[in-house]
Design a protein around this motif. Structure first.
Motif, short mmCIF file in Angstrom:
data_model
loop_
_atom_site.label_atom_id
_atom_site.label_comp_id
_atom_site.label_asym_id
_atom_site.label_seq_id
_atom_site.Cartn_x
_atom_site.Cartn_y
_atom_site.Cartn_z
N PHE A 1 29.49 -16.77 39.62
CA PHE A 1 29.97 -15.71 40.49
C PHE A 1 31.40 -15.98 40.91
O PHE A 1 31.73 -17.07 41.37
N ILE A 2 32.27 -15.01 40.72
CA ILE A 2 33.68 -15.12 41.12
C ILE A 2 33.90 -14.18 42.30
O ILE A 2 33.68 -12.97 42.19
N THR A 3 34.28 -14.73 43.42
CA THR A 3 34.53 -13.90 44.60
C THR A 3 35.91 -13.27 44.50
O THR A 3 36.86 -13.89 44.03
N PRO A 4 36.02 -12.01 44.94
CA PRO A 4 37.34 -11.36 44.89
C PRO A 4 38.27 -11.95 45.94
O PRO A 4 37.83 -12.37 47.01
N HIS A 5 39.52 -12.02 45.60
CA HIS A 5 40.54 -12.53 46.52
C HIS A 5 41.67 -11.51 46.63
O HIS A 5 42.06 -10.90 45.65
N CYS B 1 30.35 -28.12 47.15
CA CYS B 1 30.20 -26.82 47.79
C CYS B 1 30.28 -27.04 49.30
O CYS B 1 29.48 -27.79 49.87
N VAL C 1 24.49 -18.01 39.90
CA VAL C 1 25.20 -18.26 41.15
C VAL C 1 26.46 -19.10 40.90
O VAL C 1 27.44 -18.98 41.62
N ASN C 2 26.46 -19.91 39.87
CA ASN C 2 27.62 -20.75 39.56
C ASN C 2 28.65 -20.04 38.68
O ASN C 2 29.68 -20.61 38.36
#
Length: 77
Positions: free
Chosen positions: A60-64, A18, A57-58
């Motif tokens: 979680f997919i952040t938008p791109h 990370c 928390v592991n």
């Protein structure tokens, strides 16, 4: 690119990483722990270990944004 290579090498060996940069406002404390000289600067670091896949928390997919939103793709044909 060096950090990317470290992250890839870690993953190949079964480790997770990370990137850390959000704590830069604490740079004086960190540099003191590292016994760095006054003129040195710590920009970022990498946390290395084993992720717990059960922790939310592991997962979680952040938008791109799609590549087409910020790049021009040229066709070489």
């Amino acid at each position: 690119m060096m950090m990317q290579n470290v992250m890839i090498a870690a993953k190949v060996r079964g480790l997770d990483t990370c990137l850390q940069a959000a704590w830069n406002h604490l740079h004086a404390l960190v540099l003191n722990i590292l016994d760095a000289v006054q003129k040195e600067e710590l920009v970022c670091s990498i946390a290395l270990g084993y992720a717990d896949p059960e922790r939310i928390v592991n997962r979680f997919i952040t938008p791109h944004a799609p590549v087409e939103d910020f790049a021009v793709l040229l066709n070489n044909d």
